[in-house]
Design an enzyme around this catalytic site. Structure first.
Site, PDB file in Angstrom:
ATOM      1  N   LYS A  59       0.866  -1.246  -0.066  1.00 43.47           N
ATOM      2  CA  LYS A  59       0.081  -0.236   0.063  1.00 43.47           C
ATOM      3  C   LYS A  59       0.831   1.138   0.042  1.00 43.47           C
ATOM      4  O   LYS A  59       0.563   2.261  -0.864  1.00 43.47           O
ATOM      5  CB  LYS A  59      -0.776  -0.025   1.158  1.00 43.47           C
ATOM      6  CG  LYS A  59      -2.092  -0.969   0.879  1.00 43.47           C
ATOM      7  CD  LYS A  59      -3.055  -1.360   2.233  1.00 43.47           C
ATOM      8  CE  LYS A  59      -3.833  -2.291   1.957  1.00 43.47           C
ATOM      9  NZ  LYS A  59      -4.569  -3.033   3.158  1.00 43.47           N
ATOM     10  N   GLN A  81      -4.644  -1.968   9.646  1.00 46.05           N
ATOM     11  CA  GLN A  81      -4.537  -3.243   9.124  1.00 46.05           C
ATOM     12  C   GLN A  81      -5.245  -4.274   9.927  1.00 46.05           C
ATOM     13  O   GLN A  81      -4.840  -4.290  11.053  1.00 46.05           O
ATOM     14  CB  GLN A  81      -3.111  -3.506   8.728  1.00 46.05           C
ATOM     15  CG  GLN A  81      -2.883  -4.829   7.779  1.00 46.05           C
ATOM     16  CD  GLN A  81      -3.585  -4.593   6.704  1.00 46.05           C
ATOM     17  OE1 GLN A  81      -3.525  -3.703   5.640  1.00 46.05           O
ATOM     18  NE2 GLN A  81      -4.094  -5.803   6.198  1.00 46.05           N
ATOM     19  N   ASP A  86     -11.332   2.444   3.880  1.00 43.95           N
ATOM     20  CA  ASP A  86     -11.706   0.982   3.960  1.00 43.95           C
ATOM     21  C   ASP A  86     -13.385   0.701   3.861  1.00 43.95           C
ATOM     22  O   ASP A  86     -13.797  -0.498   3.354  1.00 43.95           O
ATOM     23  CB  ASP A  86     -11.232   0.574   5.226  1.00 43.95           C
ATOM     24  CG  ASP A  86     -10.035  -0.684   5.040  1.00 43.95           C
ATOM     25  OD1 ASP A  86      -9.711  -0.979   3.866  1.00 43.95           O
ATOM     26  OD2 ASP A  86      -9.372  -0.920   6.040  1.00 43.95           O
TER      27      ASP A  86
END
Ligand code: NAD
Length: 299
Positions: free
Chosen positions: A54, A98, A121
């Protein structure tokens, strides 16, 4: 039957990333650099790989990226403090913690602490509600958005199609089902899960079959209607002594036997996987535009 069409996630992701690069350059002309913060708690090797890629993709696109790596012993309160700091940081437009965090962390509470305007997200309850409401200011979870983009780019018609999604997780199965049933896609959706009865028969109804389970090669050839489109979200590590790493990646679909029956299918790897990170970059641009009020066409 003709050989199946390969839904090439690498190629589609590359074109989405090209658009993102151009969009980032357009925002920069307004003095805005899209910024993504990725927080990793602990040393899970797979998570380290995801977080690294990422950050690399951000750099390639000219985004500002902040990688915050915290020890596994980080407390809930310490992590909440980090999230609050990022919420207040004007250089950061997207925040991602994460998954999975260590067991002592309440992941749902962390997600709720993220400013929903920076929740790239798409897991915050406010963004879940916006997905249900089909409100385009919300953030659509990246993997489901990537699956829809693959279908769209391949010109696969969803209106009136029978779609079966296997797996009801909040990050993959449920949002995919919502996207397929939305007014933008108009599919007729069955959401199957671990307690569904006669899964093979349910799957055989599908014009579009989406597997998001996490069980290697569970979907067999006789589960698939001839001519169906199959999207395999699964990423499973299977022991393979012939590989240097000692494992290979396989999907939830028994590719070798299923592919010959399909009109189109995603490979694993190289299908849905690359799309996830591309859609994360797209969401970060959306956040940067919405937070700053600067619009610039393209993505
Ligand atoms: P999860 O474990 O949260 O959910 C799995 C779902 O599968 C559950 O809803 C469960 O009901 C269902 N299920 C389990 N066993 C079943 C069975 N025997 N029959 C029918 N349904 C069953 O997993 P997840 O986070 O949704 O991920 C699913 C898969 O997708 C995993 O392999 C994961 O690695 C992969 N994944 C890939 C990406 C990507 O970028 N390609 C992103 C996220 C997840």
């Amino acid at each position: 039957m003709n050989p199946p069409r390969l839904l090439d996630g690498k190629a589609v992701a590359a074109s989405v990333l090209d658009e993102c690069r151009a969009e980032a350059a357009a925002l920069k002309a307004h003095g805005i650099t899209p910024g993504l913060a990725v927080v990793l708690v602990g040393e899970d090797p797979a998570s380290q790989v995801y977080v690294g890629s990422k950050a690399r993709t951000c750099a390639e696109l000219g985004f500002h990226s902040l990688k915050i790596e915290l020890p596994a012993a980080t407390t809930q309160l310490e992590l909440l403090e980090v999230v609050r700091g990022l919420n207040a940081d004007p250089a950061i437009h997207g925040i991602l913690v994460q998954s999975p965090p260590p067991k002592h962390i309440d992941e749902a509470a962390i997600i709720r602490a993220i400013d929903p305007r920076k929740d790239v997200d798409g897991f915050h309850p406010e963004n879940v509600a916006k997905l249900v409401l089909e409100d385009p200011t919300g953030f659509v979870p990246c993997t489901p958005a990537g699956c829809m983009k693959l279908l769209e780019e391949a010109g696969i018609a969803t209106t009136g199609a029978e779609a079966v999604v296997i797996g009801r997780s909040m990050i993959v199965g449920k949002p995919i089902a919502l996207l397929l049933v939305s007014k933008a896609a108009n599919a007729t959706v069955t959401l199957a899960h671990s307690r569904s009865l006669d899964l093979p028969a349910i799957c055989r109804r599908a014009d579009i079959l989406i597997a998001a389970v996490g069980r290697p090669e569970m979907v067999k050839a006789d589960w698939v209607k001839p001519g169906a489109v199959v999207i395999d979200v699964g990423i499973n590590r299977v022991a393979d002594p012939t590989k240097k790493s000692g494992y290979r990646l396989t999907g939830d679909v028994a590719y070798a036997e299923v592919a010959p029956r399909c009109a189109a299918i995603t490979p694993v790897p190289g299908g849905v996987g690359p799309m996830t990170i591309a859609m994360l970059m797209k969401n970060t641009l959306q956040a940067a535009r919405q937070l700053t009020g600067v619009r610039s066409g393209g993505v």
